[in-house]
Design a protein around this motif. Structure first.
Motif, PDB file in Angstrom:
ATOM      1  N   PHE A  31      41.077  38.450  39.791  1.00  0.00           N
ATOM      2  CA  PHE A  31      41.747  37.411  39.011  1.00  0.00           C
ATOM      3  C   PHE A  31      41.117  36.049  39.237  1.00  0.00           C
ATOM      4  O   PHE A  31      40.702  35.741  40.348  1.00  0.00           O
ATOM      5  CB  PHE A  31      43.222  37.273  39.431  1.00  0.00           C
ATOM      6  CG  PHE A  31      44.063  38.454  39.121  1.00  0.00           C
ATOM      7  CD1 PHE A  31      44.659  38.580  37.885  1.00  0.00           C
ATOM      8  CD2 PHE A  31      44.281  39.437  40.064  1.00  0.00           C
ATOM      9  CE1 PHE A  31      45.458  39.660  37.588  1.00  0.00           C
ATOM     10  CE2 PHE A  31      45.071  40.532  39.786  1.00  0.00           C
ATOM     11  CZ  PHE A  31      45.663  40.644  38.546  1.00  0.00           C
ATOM     12  N   GLU A  32      41.078  35.246  38.203  1.00  0.00           N
ATOM     13  CA  GLU A  32      40.758  33.826  38.317  1.00  0.00           C
ATOM     14  C   GLU A  32      42.034  33.076  37.967  1.00  0.00           C
ATOM     15  O   GLU A  32      42.692  33.402  36.985  1.00  0.00           O
ATOM     16  CB  GLU A  32      39.662  33.421  37.332  1.00  0.00           C
ATOM     17  CG  GLU A  32      38.308  33.996  37.625  1.00  0.00           C
ATOM     18  CD  GLU A  32      37.293  33.585  36.572  1.00  0.00           C
ATOM     19  OE1 GLU A  32      37.397  32.469  36.017  1.00  0.00           O
ATOM     20  OE2 GLU A  32      36.408  34.402  36.284  1.00  0.00           O
ATOM     21  N   VAL A  33      42.389  32.098  38.782  1.00  0.00           N
ATOM     22  CA  VAL A  33      43.600  31.318  38.549  1.00  0.00           C
ATOM     23  C   VAL A  33      43.226  29.847  38.437  1.00  0.00           C
ATOM     24  O   VAL A  33      42.431  29.347  39.226  1.00  0.00           O
ATOM     25  CB  VAL A  33      44.617  31.511  39.700  1.00  0.00           C
ATOM     26  CG1 VAL A  33      45.852  30.661  39.488  1.00  0.00           C
ATOM     27  CG2 VAL A  33      44.997  32.970  39.839  1.00  0.00           C
ATOM     28  N   ASN A  49      39.661  41.024  34.031  1.00  0.00           N
ATOM     29  CA  ASN A  49      38.909  41.970  33.222  1.00  0.00           C
ATOM     30  C   ASN A  49      39.687  43.277  33.087  1.00  0.00           C
ATOM     31  O   ASN A  49      40.414  43.672  34.001  1.00  0.00           O
ATOM     32  CB  ASN A  49      37.551  42.268  33.857  1.00  0.00           C
ATOM     33  CG  ASN A  49      36.690  41.044  33.920  1.00  0.00           C
ATOM     34  OD1 ASN A  49      36.667  40.234  32.998  1.00  0.00           O
ATOM     35  ND2 ASN A  49      35.962  40.884  35.008  1.00  0.00           N
ATOM     36  N   GLY A  50      39.486  43.950  31.962  1.00  0.00           N
ATOM     37  CA  GLY A  50      40.084  45.262  31.758  1.00  0.00           C
ATOM     38  C   GLY A  50      39.548  46.251  32.779  1.00  0.00           C
ATOM     39  O   GLY A  50      38.408  46.146  33.238  1.00  0.00           O
ATOM     40  N   TYR A  56      40.426  49.428  27.957  1.00  0.00           N
ATOM     41  CA  TYR A  56      40.290  47.971  28.046  1.00  0.00           C
ATOM     42  C   TYR A  56      39.043  47.514  28.794  1.00  0.00           C
ATOM     43  O   TYR A  56      38.832  46.320  28.959  1.00  0.00           O
ATOM     44  CB  TYR A  56      41.536  47.383  28.701  1.00  0.00           C
ATOM     45  CG  TYR A  56      42.784  47.794  27.968  1.00  0.00           C
ATOM     46  CD1 TYR A  56      43.094  47.257  26.722  1.00  0.00           C
ATOM     47  CD2 TYR A  56      43.639  48.749  28.494  1.00  0.00           C
ATOM     48  CE1 TYR A  56      44.223  47.644  26.024  1.00  0.00           C
ATOM     49  CE2 TYR A  56      44.784  49.148  27.800  1.00  0.00           C
ATOM     50  CZ  TYR A  56      45.055  48.586  26.566  1.00  0.00           C
ATOM     51  OH  TYR A  56      46.166  48.975  25.889  1.00  0.00           O
ATOM     52  N   GLU A  57      38.206  48.454  29.234  1.00  0.00           N
ATOM     53  CA  GLU A  57      36.978  48.093  29.933  1.00  0.00           C
ATOM     54  C   GLU A  57      36.129  47.183  29.056  1.00  0.00           C
ATOM     55  O   GLU A  57      35.982  47.407  27.854  1.00  0.00           O
ATOM     56  CB  GLU A  57      36.185  49.344  30.292  1.00  0.00           C
ATOM     57  CG  GLU A  57      34.939  49.058  31.086  1.00  0.00           C
ATOM     58  CD  GLU A  57      34.235  50.315  31.553  1.00  0.00           C
ATOM     59  OE1 GLU A  57      33.246  50.165  32.291  1.00  0.00           O
ATOM     60  OE2 GLU A  57      34.655  51.425  31.197  1.00  0.00           O
ATOM     61  N   ASP A  62      43.346  36.678  29.124  1.00  0.00           N
ATOM     62  CA  ASP A  62      43.789  35.361  29.579  1.00  0.00           C
ATOM     63  C   ASP A  62      45.301  35.312  29.431  1.00  0.00           C
ATOM     64  O   ASP A  62      45.834  35.562  28.349  1.00  0.00           O
ATOM     65  CB  ASP A  62      43.175  34.243  28.724  1.00  0.00           C
ATOM     66  CG  ASP A  62      41.683  34.096  28.960  1.00  0.00           C
ATOM     67  OD1 ASP A  62      41.302  33.937  30.118  1.00  0.00           O
ATOM     68  OD2 ASP A  62      40.929  34.130  27.972  1.00  0.00           O
ATOM     69  N   LEU A  63      45.972  34.977  30.524  1.00  0.00           N
ATOM     70  CA  LEU A  63      47.427  34.856  30.510  1.00  0.00           C
ATOM     71  C   LEU A  63      47.826  33.453  30.934  1.00  0.00           C
ATOM     72  O   LEU A  63      47.150  32.847  31.769  1.00  0.00           O
ATOM     73  CB  LEU A  63      48.062  35.853  31.482  1.00  0.00           C
ATOM     74  CG  LEU A  63      47.746  37.318  31.266  1.00  0.00           C
ATOM     75  CD1 LEU A  63      48.323  38.149  32.402  1.00  0.00           C
ATOM     76  CD2 LEU A  63      48.308  37.794  29.941  1.00  0.00           C
ATOM     77  N   GLN A  64      48.920  32.972  30.388  1.00  0.00           N
ATOM     78  CA  GLN A  64      49.460  31.691  30.838  1.00  0.00           C
ATOM     79  C   GLN A  64      50.896  31.930  31.291  1.00  0.00           C
ATOM     80  O   GLN A  64      51.681  32.544  30.585  1.00  0.00           O
ATOM     81  CB  GLN A  64      49.437  30.652  29.724  1.00  0.00           C
ATOM     82  CG  GLN A  64      49.898  29.289  30.230  1.00  0.00           C
ATOM     83  CD  GLN A  64      49.811  28.225  29.151  1.00  0.00           C
ATOM     84  OE1 GLN A  64      50.546  28.254  28.187  1.00  0.00           O
ATOM     85  NE2 GLN A  64      48.880  27.303  29.346  1.00  0.00           N
ATOM     86  N   PHE A  65      51.194  31.465  32.494  1.00  0.00           N
ATOM     87  CA  PHE A  65      52.525  31.614  33.077  1.00  0.00           C
ATOM     88  C   PHE A  65      53.208  30.254  33.086  1.00  0.00           C
ATOM     89  O   PHE A  65      52.610  29.264  33.475  1.00  0.00           O
ATOM     90  CB  PHE A  65      52.437  32.128  34.509  1.00  0.00           C
ATOM     91  CG  PHE A  65      51.827  33.495  34.596  1.00  0.00           C
ATOM     92  CD1 PHE A  65      52.631  34.624  34.497  1.00  0.00           C
ATOM     93  CD2 PHE A  65      50.469  33.654  34.746  1.00  0.00           C
ATOM     94  CE1 PHE A  65      52.067  35.896  34.570  1.00  0.00           C
ATOM     95  CE2 PHE A  65      49.896  34.910  34.818  1.00  0.00           C
ATOM     96  CZ  PHE A  65      50.698  36.034  34.733  1.00  0.00           C
TER      97      PHE A  65
END
Length: 66
Positions: A31-33, A49-50, A56-57, A62-65
């Motif tokens: 993960f990159e945060v 990455n998948g 999903y490979e 990208d997620l935003q919390f």
């Protein structure tokens, strides 16, 4: 009231810091945060990455919390 809100916010901030530290220390290769607003750690982005060998490979998520 106001005191409860402040206590809740402080506890939430501590919890978020702990979670982010865990991600950075134990899952940095996965993960990159980052934080779009350094003054507000309640909003943060994660990129990963998948999974290899999965549908999903090769994909990047990208997620935003908030």
């Amino acid at each position: 009231g106001e005191v409860f809100d402040l206590q809740f916010k402080l506890k939430s901030t501590k919890r978020i810091q702990k979670e982010i530290q865990d991600l950075q220390e134990n899952y940095s290769e996965m993960f990159e945060v980052d934080f779009p607003n350094i003054d507000d750690i309640s909003c943060w982005n994660a990129k990963f990455n998948g999974a290899e060998g999965s549908l999903y490979e090769g994909e990047v998520f990208d997620l935003q919390f908030k």
